[in-house]
Design a protein around this motif. Structure first.
Motif, PDB file in Angstrom:
ATOM      1  N   GLU A  39      12.659   0.354  -2.724  1.00 34.80           N
ATOM      2  CA  GLU A  39      13.825   1.215  -2.587  1.00 34.80           C
ATOM      3  C   GLU A  39      13.450   2.528  -1.896  1.00 34.80           C
ATOM      4  O   GLU A  39      13.710   3.624  -2.392  1.00 34.80           O
ATOM      5  CB  GLU A  39      14.486   1.466  -3.937  1.00 34.80           C
ATOM      6  N   ILE A  40      12.809   2.387  -0.721  1.00 32.00           N
ATOM      7  CA  ILE A  40      12.399   3.540   0.070  1.00 32.00           C
ATOM      8  C   ILE A  40      13.121   3.495   1.415  1.00 32.00           C
ATOM      9  O   ILE A  40      13.583   2.434   1.839  1.00 32.00           O
ATOM     10  CB  ILE A  40      10.868   3.589   0.270  1.00 32.00           C
ATOM     11  N   PRO A  80       4.433  -4.925  -0.856  1.00 35.66           N
ATOM     12  CA  PRO A  80       4.883  -3.938  -1.841  1.00 35.66           C
ATOM     13  C   PRO A  80       3.763  -3.472  -2.773  1.00 35.66           C
ATOM     14  O   PRO A  80       3.685  -2.281  -3.095  1.00 35.66           O
ATOM     15  CB  PRO A  80       5.981  -4.679  -2.609  1.00 35.66           C
ATOM     16  N   ASP A  81       2.881  -4.379  -3.177  1.00 33.84           N
ATOM     17  CA  ASP A  81       1.784  -3.976  -4.066  1.00 33.84           C
ATOM     18  C   ASP A  81       0.834  -2.993  -3.384  1.00 33.84           C
ATOM     19  O   ASP A  81       0.400  -2.012  -3.993  1.00 33.84           O
ATOM     20  CB  ASP A  81       1.009  -5.194  -4.568  1.00 33.84           C
ATOM     21  N   ASP A  82       0.499  -3.262  -2.105  1.00 32.51           N
ATOM     22  CA  ASP A  82      -0.364  -2.332  -1.372  1.00 32.51           C
ATOM     23  C   ASP A  82       0.296  -0.961  -1.255  1.00 32.51           C
ATOM     24  O   ASP A  82      -0.342   0.067  -1.458  1.00 32.51           O
ATOM     25  CB  ASP A  82      -0.653  -2.857   0.042  1.00 32.51           C
ATOM     26  N   ALA A  83       1.566  -0.952  -0.906  1.00 34.45           N
ATOM     27  CA  ALA A  83       2.289   0.311  -0.731  1.00 34.45           C
ATOM     28  C   ALA A  83       2.395   1.056  -2.061  1.00 34.45           C
ATOM     29  O   ALA A  83       2.233   2.282  -2.097  1.00 34.45           O
ATOM     30  CB  ALA A  83       3.669   0.050  -0.150  1.00 34.45           C
ATOM     31  N   LYS A  84       2.648   0.349  -3.149  1.00 35.77           N
ATOM     32  CA  LYS A  84       2.736   0.999  -4.472  1.00 35.77           C
ATOM     33  C   LYS A  84       1.413   1.654  -4.834  1.00 35.77           C
ATOM     34  O   LYS A  84       1.390   2.765  -5.358  1.00 35.77           O
ATOM     35  CB  LYS A  84       3.079  -0.030  -5.551  1.00 35.77           C
ATOM     36  N   ARG A  85       0.298   0.957  -4.576  1.00 34.96           N
ATOM     37  CA  ARG A  85      -1.011   1.543  -4.898  1.00 34.96           C
ATOM     38  C   ARG A  85      -1.256   2.826  -4.104  1.00 34.96           C
ATOM     39  O   ARG A  85      -1.899   3.746  -4.592  1.00 34.96           O
ATOM     40  CB  ARG A  85      -2.124   0.538  -4.637  1.00 34.96           C
TER      41      ARG A  85
END
Length: 96
Positions: free
Chosen positions: A24-25, A41-46
């Protein structure tokens, strides 16, 4: 000599849309993340929400020990510690 901006080509739409929907960006932020190699999404969240354990040791920065001692000395001596900014309101004061 004037600086020249190098503009990266637009990111692939698939990974950008995936990040926009999952996190949600805004699409612009998602595009920048994809350009920097954060494709899932996992890479970006980290990257966006790192854990304390995943952060680099700040003392790996050159002269960090000197900076810490300088700030600690200023606090002990009740000195004002100027911050970086463009207005007088950007000055940090310590009551420690």
């Amino acid at each position: 000599m004037p600086h020249r901006w190098a503009v990266a080509p637009p990111s692939e739409p698939g990974p950008v849309e995936s990040l926009v929907n999952a996190l949600e960006i805004p699409p612009t932020l998602a595009g920048l993340l994809v350009q920097r190699g954060y494709l899932t999404p996992d890479d970006a969240k980290r990257f966006l929400r790192p854990t304390l354990e995943s952060l680099s040791d700040p003392f790996e920065l050159r002269h960090m020990d000197r900076a810490v001692e300088s700030v600690a000395r200023a606090v002990r001596e009740g000195q004002t510690i100027p911050g970086r900014g463009s207005s007088p309101r950007c000055i940090a004061h310590s009551d420690v």
